[in-house]
Design a protein around this motif. Sequence first.
Motif, mmCIF file in Angstrom:
data_model
loop_
_atom_site.group_PDB
_atom_site.id
_atom_site.type_symbol
_atom_site.label_atom_id
_atom_site.label_comp_id
_atom_site.label_asym_id
_atom_site.label_seq_id
_atom_site.Cartn_x
_atom_site.Cartn_y
_atom_site.Cartn_z
ATOM 1 N N HIS A 1 45.032 41.621 35.926
ATOM 2 C CA HIS A 1 45.610 40.281 35.778
ATOM 3 C C HIS A 1 46.461 39.976 37.006
ATOM 4 N N LEU A 2 46.275 38.785 37.569
ATOM 5 C CA LEU A 2 47.006 38.385 38.758
ATOM 6 C C LEU A 2 48.382 37.841 38.406
ATOM 7 N N ARG B 1 43.962 31.862 31.351
ATOM 8 C CA ARG B 1 44.786 32.188 32.513
ATOM 9 C C ARG B 1 43.907 32.643 33.678
ATOM 10 N N HIS B 2 43.998 31.924 34.782
ATOM 11 C CA HIS B 2 43.229 32.195 35.995
ATOM 12 C C HIS B 2 41.723 32.101 35.763
ATOM 13 N N LEU C 1 42.374 27.294 34.923
ATOM 14 C CA LEU C 1 42.506 26.301 33.861
ATOM 15 C C LEU C 1 43.886 26.292 33.225
ATOM 16 N N SER C 2 44.688 27.338 33.466
ATOM 17 C CA SER C 2 46.036 27.389 32.899
ATOM 18 C C SER C 2 47.076 26.800 33.842
ATOM 19 N N ALA C 3 46.666 26.436 35.061
ATOM 20 C CA ALA C 3 47.586 25.861 36.045
ATOM 21 C C ALA C 3 47.300 24.373 36.214
ATOM 22 N N PHE D 1 50.590 19.133 33.160
ATOM 23 C CA PHE D 1 49.875 19.869 32.136
ATOM 24 C C PHE D 1 48.829 20.781 32.778
ATOM 25 N N PRO D 2 48.504 21.915 32.131
ATOM 26 C CA PRO D 2 47.428 22.774 32.644
ATOM 27 C C PRO D 2 46.110 22.009 32.735
#
Length: 547
Positions: free
Chosen positions: A99-100, A447-448, A458-460, A508-509
Amino acid sequence: MDTKRLILFVIFSFSLLMLWDSWQKQNAPAVAQTQTGAIAQAGDSSVPSAPAAAANQEVPAESGFQLASGQRIQVSTDLFKAEIDTQGGDLRRLELSQHLADSKENQPFVLMNDRNAPAIYVAQTGLLGSNLPTHKAEFTSSQSSYQLADGTDQLEVRLSWVGEGVEVDKIYRFKRGSYVIEVGYEVRNNSANALQPSVYYQIVHDSESNKASAMMPTFTGGAYFTDAEKFKKVPFGDMAKQDLSKSSKDGWIGLVQHYFVSAWIPPAQQSREYYTKKLSDKIFSLGSISPLGTVAPGASLTQTAQLYAGPQTQSTLETVAPGLEYTVDYGWLTVIAAPLFWVLSAIQGVVHNWGVAIILLTVLIKLAFYPLSATSYRSMAHMREIAPRLQSLKEKFGDDKQKMQQAMMELYKTEKINPMGGCLPILVQIPVFIALYWVLLGSVEMRHAPFMLWITDLSAIDPYYVLPILMGATMIIQTRLNPAPTDPIQAKVMMIMPIVFSVFFFFFPAGLVLYWLVNNVLSIAQQWQINRATERAAAKKKGNGGR
């Protein structure tokens, strides 16, 4: 109900639900303390006192919170890069190799760390009893580094401590492909006296790091699960007010944050007491303590617990311990959110792209609610068709609101229009929309996770704000398709709202914005088709009336 009021009502309802959920998280009453006497009231505040059955055991005295250090042991596996300190055999640093980090590309995510002051996050264990090592004791290790070798499925790290007639080994076992770390003790009593040890497992964490933002209202704090009480959160605010003390023979206790969790899972059917303790102004411990019985002279004892430290991957959590999957918290809408995530995961398993899965799930939800949506849009189309006549009534009656209201109701009755017809179908869909919001916000799988082109996470947030801008454009189109408010001020509000909403969606993500964008596009297509059908029916009715 006119369109402006309908949309404002929906927005207000959504905001109210979000505020209520946030209020519950922040202001829930502190969990009552049971009368077991397990939390130390004096002495070393970082070492828990023994259970009542072993109250004669002494705890090393120390005031305030301190975290001493010895030598570091480096551990490397397929999933972890860990650092174990010989001081207490603590797990002081834990990197998740798969995980980054949140903000650094090509850097692993650091779950635990003791060198990021004032933030702190470590896992500690210790034995309580006469001449036994707590997490203050100094251990030794035959190696300074360990690595999981190719072709092997397990890596064992053994630390040793020798007291007066007592030998203790603390063993970490890392398994390939698993975020579960086994942490055990081997106690050999070579003395002439019987031992009555207790074992504790705890996590030390500060109350300031990993906090949620206004746009990402996620929970960071303690949590525990028992078969009797099920899943319970313990915010740091509650820990500051009162120590937790809960007796059980099952369950786990841990630290929950957005996307990740660490949890101590004692052996099944072993008596344990879950506790929290304020160590200093902003540092807390939470853990489990259990009596281990009597170790006679010449006898030995083996004790092993599990530490899960990794992502909140639901398929994995369900297999580790009962109730651990609840750390992926959807709140009171879990009954809706859990099936939505199951469907989303099933789609992703076929298309192998979370962004495409979001689009297809949105289409499925839209199809499921098509009859309700059609009723709502049909009602708004009728309102749009009689909007000029409503405007004429306004001009005719001016400021006489009573006569205006009577004339409007008569018009609705004549045209067989229910002004509330567009409201109920939308209200029914609100819980589903909110549940999907929490699914997309809380799932570590997003996430990522890349989608396409410039959307690599998609989470950013969308780095170029393309999706929010398109979202705003679709809202403007929807506004044009809706019946125009007769009040000029209301009309201006309706025109400003898409801009305001677009600003919110900038933060928002991308996965959430993608969902709303696709939903809006489908809504526009459905509403446009219904508007055309309604207009054709009205034109045909007028044509027949003119013959």
